[in-house]
Design a protein around this motif. Structure first.
Motif, PDB file in Angstrom:
ATOM      1  N   LEU A  24      -0.765  -3.109   3.711  1.00  0.00           N
ATOM      2  CA  LEU A  24      -1.408  -1.996   4.408  1.00  0.00           C
ATOM      3  C   LEU A  24      -0.363  -1.174   5.156  1.00  0.00           C
ATOM      4  O   LEU A  24       0.562  -1.720   5.760  1.00  0.00           O
ATOM      5  CB  LEU A  24      -2.441  -2.513   5.405  1.00  0.00           C
TER       6      LEU A  24
ATOM      7  N   SER B  24      -0.249  -4.020   9.329  1.00  0.00           N
ATOM      8  CA  SER B  24       0.327  -3.070   8.379  1.00  0.00           C
ATOM      9  C   SER B  24       1.848  -3.081   8.482  1.00  0.00           C
ATOM     10  O   SER B  24       2.416  -3.553   9.471  1.00  0.00           O
ATOM     11  CB  SER B  24      -0.207  -1.654   8.628  1.00  0.00           C
TER      12      SER B  24
ATOM     13  N   PRO C 238      -2.692  -1.448  -1.532  1.00  0.00           N
ATOM     14  CA  PRO C 238      -3.639  -1.464  -0.407  1.00  0.00           C
ATOM     15  C   PRO C 238      -4.479  -0.196  -0.330  1.00  0.00           C
ATOM     16  O   PRO C 238      -4.196   0.825  -0.975  1.00  0.00           O
ATOM     17  CB  PRO C 238      -2.706  -1.567   0.806  1.00  0.00           C
ATOM     18  N   SER C 239      -5.478  -0.233   0.502  1.00  0.00           N
ATOM     19  CA  SER C 239      -6.388   0.905   0.663  1.00  0.00           C
ATOM     20  C   SER C 239      -5.700   2.111   1.301  1.00  0.00           C
ATOM     21  O   SER C 239      -6.172   3.235   1.191  1.00  0.00           O
ATOM     22  CB  SER C 239      -7.589   0.500   1.524  1.00  0.00           C
ATOM     23  N   THR C 240      -4.561   1.892   1.972  1.00  0.00           N
ATOM     24  CA  THR C 240      -3.860   2.994   2.624  1.00  0.00           C
ATOM     25  C   THR C 240      -3.078   3.865   1.638  1.00  0.00           C
ATOM     26  O   THR C 240      -2.645   4.968   1.991  1.00  0.00           O
ATOM     27  CB  THR C 240      -2.875   2.455   3.683  1.00  0.00           C
ATOM     28  N   THR C 241      -2.885   3.381   0.410  1.00  0.00           N
ATOM     29  CA  THR C 241      -2.114   4.145  -0.574  1.00  0.00           C
ATOM     30  C   THR C 241      -2.930   5.341  -1.064  1.00  0.00           C
ATOM     31  O   THR C 241      -4.028   5.186  -1.593  1.00  0.00           O
ATOM     32  CB  THR C 241      -1.705   3.263  -1.767  1.00  0.00           C
TER      33      THR C 241
ATOM     34  N   VAL D 202      -6.524  -2.804  -6.479  1.00  0.00           N
ATOM     35  CA  VAL D 202      -6.544  -1.719  -5.509  1.00  0.00           C
ATOM     36  C   VAL D 202      -7.661  -1.992  -4.502  1.00  0.00           C
ATOM     37  O   VAL D 202      -8.839  -2.033  -4.873  1.00  0.00           O
ATOM     38  CB  VAL D 202      -6.775  -0.350  -6.194  1.00  0.00           C
ATOM     39  N   ASN D 203      -7.274  -2.203  -3.253  1.00  0.00           N
ATOM     40  CA  ASN D 203      -8.259  -2.450  -2.205  1.00  0.00           C
ATOM     41  C   ASN D 203      -9.245  -3.548  -2.613  1.00  0.00           C
ATOM     42  O   ASN D 203     -10.459  -3.416  -2.481  1.00  0.00           O
ATOM     43  CB  ASN D 203      -9.013  -1.154  -1.862  1.00  0.00           C
ATOM     44  N   ASN D 204      -8.668  -4.608  -3.164  1.00  0.00           N
ATOM     45  CA  ASN D 204      -9.397  -5.801  -3.598  1.00  0.00           C
ATOM     46  C   ASN D 204     -10.231  -5.601  -4.863  1.00  0.00           C
ATOM     47  O   ASN D 204     -10.942  -6.520  -5.275  1.00  0.00           O
ATOM     48  CB  ASN D 204     -10.298  -6.346  -2.474  1.00  0.00           C
ATOM     49  N   ASP D 205     -10.198  -4.415  -5.485  1.00  0.00           N
ATOM     50  CA  ASP D 205     -10.847  -4.217  -6.779  1.00  0.00           C
ATOM     51  C   ASP D 205      -9.820  -4.450  -7.886  1.00  0.00           C
ATOM     52  O   ASP D 205      -8.704  -3.946  -7.827  1.00  0.00           O
ATOM     53  CB  ASP D 205     -11.410  -2.798  -6.892  1.00  0.00           C
TER      54      ASP D 205
END
Length: 308
Positions: free
Chosen positions: A238, A215, A260-263, A295-298
Motif C-alpha cells: 500500500l 503503507s 495494492p489498491s493505491t496503485t 489487484v486489491n485482493n482480486d
C-alpha cells in the motif's frame, strides 16, 4: 607519470580549520595506483577541523588500485566529501568507508562515484551511515553481494541504474540469496529507473510497510527498476501509486504480482519502442511464467506476460 605510491603529506596546515581540495580532473586518466590521504590531529570541539573535498572526476579513468581514506576520531582525522564520478573507471577492488565521515550527518555517494570500476567487488560501511546512492553509482562494477543491508534506517534514495551491470556483465551480477532485502528499509523513498536491473535477485520482492499507515514511502516503481531478475513473487505494498514500463520485464521466474489498491497507473511496455532510452538491455523476452496478478485482493489470470 606519477611515482608509486603517492602520498599527500600532513604538513603545511596552520592552526585553525583547514581544507584540502583535490580538484576536478586533478588525476584524470593518470597512472597513480596507490593513494594515501593526509590526516590532522585535533581534539573534538576544537577549531582545528580538517576537510578534504574530492571533487568531480578527480581520479576518473586513473589506474588507482589502493586508497586509504582517513578515519575520523575525536582526536583527529578528516571529514570527506566526494564529487560525481570521482573514482569512476578506476581499478579499485575494495573501498572501506568504516570510520570515515562527511560534513553532512550521513554519507552521500554521488552520481557515478564508482561507475565502470570493473574490479570493484567489496565495500564496507558503518551501520546506518549511508543516506543516498546516486545515479549510476555502482553501474558496471563486480559487486556480487548486497553490501547495504545494514543501512535500513538511513538509506532514503537509490538512483537510476545504480547497481545495474553493463551488457557484457549481464549474467555475472549476483544479488541472490537471503542477503538481498529491502523489505526492512524503513525510510527508503525512491528507487530509480533500472536501479536493480539484471542483478539476479532471487528473493521474493516486497517493501517496508510503515506501522502507522500500513503503507510504504515509495510512490512509484520506476521503469526497468527490477528487470531481468529471478524472483517468483513481487508484493507491492500500500502506498505505491504507479508502476513504470518494464519494471519487472525479462524475469522468467516471476509467477505472481500483488498490486495494492493505491496503485492508480500501470504503464505497459510498448515493444515497438523498447530500448529507446538507450539504457535497456536488449530484446524483450517477457515474463513467460507470470500467471497471476492480484489487484486489491482480486485474482486475475493474465495473458499480459510480455508487458510488465
Amino acid at each position: 607519470t606519477i611515482d608509486q605510491p603517492f602520498t599527500l603529506g600532513n604538513s603545511g596546515f596552520r592552526e585553525g580549520p583547514a581544507t584540502m581540495d583535490i580538484g576536478s580532473y586533478a588525476f584524470f586518466a593518470s597512472t597513480i595506483t596507490n593513494l594515501t590521504l593526509p590526516t590532522r590531529n585535533w581534539s573534538e570541539g576544537s577549531s582545528n577541523t580538517f576537510l578534504i573535498n574530492i571533487k568531480d572526476y578527480a581520479f576518473y579513468g586513473s589506474k588507482l588500485y589502493l586508497m586509504a581514506l582517513p578515519k575520523l576520531t575525536s582526536e583527529g582525522g578528516a571529514y570527506l566529501t566526494f564529487g560525481k564520478y570521482c573514482f569512476a573507471f578506476t581499478d579499485l577492488p575494495y573501498v572501506q568507508f568504516e570510520g570515515t565521515s562527511t560534513t553532512a550527518p550521513k554519507l552521500h555517494l554521488p552520481e557515478g562515484i564508482f561507475r565502470g570500476c570493473t574490479n570493484l567487488e567489496h565495500l564496507s560501511f558503518d551501520k546506518n551511515s549511508v543516506e543516498t546512492i546516486g545515479d549510476y553509482a555502482f553501474n558496471g562494477t563486480k559487486l556480487a553481494k548486497w553490501y547495504f543491508k545494514d543501512q535500513a534506517t538511513s538509506l532514503k534514495s537509490i538512483g537510476k541504474y545504480a547497481f545495474a551491470p553493463t551488457l557484457s556483465q549481464k549474467s555475472t551480477n549476483n544479488f541472490s540469496g537471503e542477503q538481498f532485502n529491502i523489505d526492512e528499509f524503513s525510510v527508503l523513498e525512491t528507487i530509480g529507473e533500472g536501479a536493480f536491473a539484471f542483478c539476479n535477485i532471487d528473493k521474493a520482492l516486497s517493501f517496508y510497510m510503515q506501522s502507522n499507515s500500513n503503507s510504504t514511502l515509495i510512490k512509484k516503481i520506476e521503469p526497468y527498476s527490477f528487470a531481468g531478475n529471478k524472483f517468483k513473487t513481487a508484493t507491492l505494498t500500500l502506498g505505491i501509486e504507479e508502476i513504470g514500463s518494464g519494471a519487472f520485464i525479462d524475469n522468467h521466474i516471476l509467477e505472481k504480482i500483488v498490486i495494492p489498491s493505491t496503485t492508480q497507473k500501470i504503464t505497459w511496455l510498448d515493444k515497438t519502442i523498447s530500448g529507446a532510452t538507450g539504457n535497456y538491455y536488449g530484446g524483450c523476452h517477457g515474463n513467460q511464467n507470470l500467471n497471476q496478478i492480484i489487484v486489491n485482493n482480486d485474482r486475475y489470470g493474465t495473458n499480459l506476460t510480455n508487458y510488465l
